[in-house]
Design an enzyme around this catalytic site. Structure first.
Site, PDB file in Angstrom:
ATOM      1  N   HIS A 269       1.217  -1.410  -0.155  1.00  4.95           N
ATOM      2  CA  HIS A 269      -0.262  -0.345   0.389  1.00  4.95           C
ATOM      3  C   HIS A 269       0.937   1.310  -0.049  1.00  4.95           C
ATOM      4  CE1 HIS A 269      -3.753   1.959   1.023  1.00  4.95           C
ATOM      5  NE2 HIS A 269      -2.844   3.524   1.870  1.00  4.95           N
ATOM      6  N   GLU A 270       1.779   1.312   0.723  1.00  4.79           N
ATOM      7  CA  GLU A 270       2.583   2.335   1.211  1.00  4.79           C
ATOM      8  C   GLU A 270       3.570   2.954  -0.604  1.00  4.79           C
ATOM      9  OE1 GLU A 270       1.216   4.629   2.918  1.00  4.79           O
ATOM     10  OE2 GLU A 270       0.104   3.401   4.077  1.00  4.79           O
TER      11      GLU A 270
END
Lengths: 505, 505
Positions: A269-270
């Protein structure tokens, strides 16, 4: 100020560079405070960050800035600007207007109010005591309502709030998109709930050595094309991505020793956010445009990599082997089907940040509808807990036992970030639109993923989205890349296909 | 500027806080750049650090600063300041005068010159080509000579340069101190060289697992009272200490896998600097006084902990056990005597930063005499290599084969830091004076060390030296703590006793 064009341009650019440098410095200090700063450094660090932030903010709303903006908006000067400077000017004007349209003392009062409100909210959440937070929230809503009058509005008052986080977004559009989406998702969730074919997740809830988890996350991030010469991964309580320019974009994650999924998917995600920032054009380095174009488009990238890529069967048809190699004991004998279904478990839940791909958007819609109602006089702050519970029951079929797991769960409102929540759901919607466009243009998409070759995908996104930074609006990007405006249909199709498979509907 | 005293004081303090915050922020960015920054972040980071440094510098020499200084120097205003603000004012004036007495364009030329000179020096050192560096050095010396005229001088011209790094220090004092010291050290070194009883160092030149070395360094640092809640240790090519206020004082070291001594003693050295900064009074936090009082006093603390404590027999009579526990194979059967003598090997060498406790001061004296001669017209830059070689032969009995290991070895001159070198030797001298005073006041000193109880020693130093930051001058500290001014006799006694023991003279 020098009145000749070149001289004025040069001094404006110098002014902007300084403002950006101070702002980036503040980000580095923030990162350090979150990752490795010794605890006794907290007070002094808060002071230093406050000084830098205040200085960057002061520069963004100064009379000097106002003069520059006025000068370069004059047609004979404006036409001499290149495309980058014109976009820079628009961005500066946006920030300048947002703050300067509000009387200075009102704005100062608001800054003090929200600073205090955040700590009150923390206590209120911990003790599940809405009455403690209520007077603050009432004042914050009241002041934002005033701000809307200062800022102005054409259609719905709430549009003005939406516009700040997602330029071009309106209540009219969101009502339509979210309305359609909600019907589909509620019905899909109903079928999922009724399915007797539940995925099994026990396999992910064993002991996974954090050092090995870190290794595996790094392995996947490298495959995604995250450049470790322009980034690094650290551990924090709440994962985040932070950029100091494309050459230094860092991410953090959190390793749960007893859950395989948490660190991996938060890394992806990051990592998705980070790929965006790492691939912004070098032409924009050091300018206010060197950042994702909106919250929604940014979130579309984190969701794309975490969910569309990272939770797909095709992805694991290649990478399951590597997962087993990293964790041979834990994953001995696991099948692709079992693994894939396990990481896609969906169920009604109370907490937004713990929600799965299917139910997440329903959490957002509740917040959207409440915010819209607050600013259109259809809901009062005192009735918020009740409205929350009702909508939770209606959309998700569950109800919080107390406000701590209900309307007090998110920090956003204590800081006055109304209009922010829809970005999360828009990110999901955009990501499905981008997937559709990508597959059309790059028919080998599936075979790339199946071969574990993610670089062509990263490159496609970089070429079509990332490189532009803030040079294009979300609408411009969508229209160019997806060939149409925001459209929830692709997300519905994507989720329906996925959950039909996972839950054998 | 408001003309009422309280209002002016408040705005001055706000101005100073901002200047200090920006300067501290710049230090954090520097630390990050040295420890963990991804390599592609270099260019952008240099830009951001340059902006912050330039801003802090601009504020320190601005007309606004000049007005504040003038206002608070007026007797009726000055007498209303408290002791801290009076010291702050003096410090601000010192920096302000240093830069403002020089015409702005001359100063800018100098900044450009030294920036360029440093990279030329690097190349010149690498290729051992003094002729490449010579024109730059000539210009730097020439400009510093001009600066001395601007800054003014009463006695020796070189005094003005010394004063900046070590307030109160003069050529007259140094000639006397260094003169006496040199005679004693040259003669002691001669006896050491002639001694047939050479320590053996092979035991330290085995493989020492860097992770274990780190553990041992941390163990010793904790014993010294270095507070890891207000600091951390990282690894860099060149070890250093850096402070962002007493709550966050970081050190770095370098682990050589095949040498036990390097990381440990550099940790104790930087740890000594760090103890100073961690124990500055809270009253000074966020002010320009929150720092060691001079280069010399700072260095006295790194040397005190590294050498006087860390290379003493008493210290290892306690800690050898811990060293053996950390490295049982490498240190199996080693005796205290063997260990102690091994870490105190002394020999003539060409490179200052590799020199031991005995010869180090001789390296400094060479630089001092050359600098003094350059600014008094007794030496020309072109004759520097020859002068260097002559003095090396005279004091240390060795001669460089080329200028890369001779007069080009140090970075200082390329940045114009004339007057800095003596601080290192003064640090050694002070440290022996402090030891003498401490033993008199705290007769249990030796038994504390023998018991591995270092905290009372740290506390004594904190109470007598560290807490004051820049509130007292080096001279004031010496007179209060040691009861006399700078005196090399204690260092001579200390080194004579030590090397008589180590080399069985």
């Amino acid at each position: 100020m020098a009145r000749d064009f070149q001289g004025t341009l040069q001094s404006f650019q110098q002014y902007l560079r300084k403002m950006q440098d101070i702002s980036d410095a503040s980000s580095v200090l923030y990162w350090d405070a979150r990752t490795g700063m010794p605890k006794k450094g907290v007070d002094r660090r808060s002071q230093v960050i406050a000084t830098l932030s205040a200085e960057a903010f002061r520069m963004s709303i100064s009379d000097e800035m106002g003069n520059y903006i006025a000068y370069f908006l004059e047609p004979e000067n404006n036409e001499k600007l290149d495309d980058i400077m014109r976009a820079v000017l628009a961005e500066c004007k946006k920030e300048y207007d947002r703050s300067r349209k509000i009387p200075a003392d009102t704005f100062e009062e608001y800054v003090r109010l929200t600073a205090k409100a955040e700590s009150v909210w923390e206590d209120a959440k911990d003790t599940a005591d809405f009455s403690m937070f209520r007077p603050y929230l009432e004042q914050i809503v009241q002041m934002n309502a005033e701000f809307i009058e200062y800022w102005g509005y054409t259609g719905n008052k709430y549009d003005t709030l939406l516009e700040y986080y997602e330029p071009g977004m309106t209540v009219e559009k969101l009502d339509r998109i979210f309305g359609d989406l909600r019907k589909e998702l509620v019905s899909l969730l109903q079928r999922v709930k009724e399915s007797p074919h539940k995925p099994r997740t026990k396999i992910f809830e064993q002991y996974f050595d954090p050092a090995k988890q870190r290794e595996f996350s790094i392995y996947i991030l490298k495959k995604m094309g995250y450049d470790f010469h322009a980034g690094r991964i650290d551990e924090t309580v709440h994962p985040f991505e932070i950029s100091f320019g494309p050459g230094d974009v860092r991410i953090t994650t959190k390793y749960l020793p007893n859950d395989f999924r948490s660190a991996l998917f938060s890394s992806m995600h990051e990592g998705g956010h980070a790929l965006y920032e790492q691939n912004i054009s070098e032409r924009l380095i050091g300018t206010i445009l060197c950042s994702g174009t909106s919250m929604g488009i940014h979130e579309s990238q984190s969701r794309f990599w975490e969910n569309i890529v990272g939770r797909s069967k095709t992805f694991w048809s290649h990478f399951l082997k590597a997962a087993i190699e990293h964790f041979p004991e834990q994953f001995r004998g696991v099948t692709l089907e079992e693994f894939y279904r396990g990481i896609n478990e969906a169920r009604e839940s109370l907490i937004r940040i713990e929600a799965d791909e299917l139910t997440y958007n329903l959490h957002i819609m509740i917040r959207y509808e409440i915010e819209k109602a607050l600013f259109n006089g259809d809901l009062q702050v005192k009735d918020l807990p009740l409205a929350w519970a009702e909508k939770m029951r209606e959309y998700l079929g569950v109800e919080p036992q107390h406000d701590g797991e209900g309307c007090l769960q998110d920090v956003h409102w204590s800081g006055g970030s109304f209009g922010y929540f829809p970005s999360y759901a828009l990110g999901n919607i955009y990501s499905a639109q981008f997937l559709h466009a990508m597959k059309k243009e790059m028919p080998a998409y599936d075979s790339y993923v199946a071969d574990g070759r993610l670089i062509p995908i990263k490159d496609w996104l970089a070429g079509n989205i990332y490189q532009y930074g803030k040079m294009q609006t979300p609408e411009e990007i969508l229209r160019r890349v997806a060939g149409e405006e925001v459209n929830g249909k692709y997300l519905v199709d994507y989720l329906t296909a996925k959950y039909t498979d996972v839950y054998q509907l």
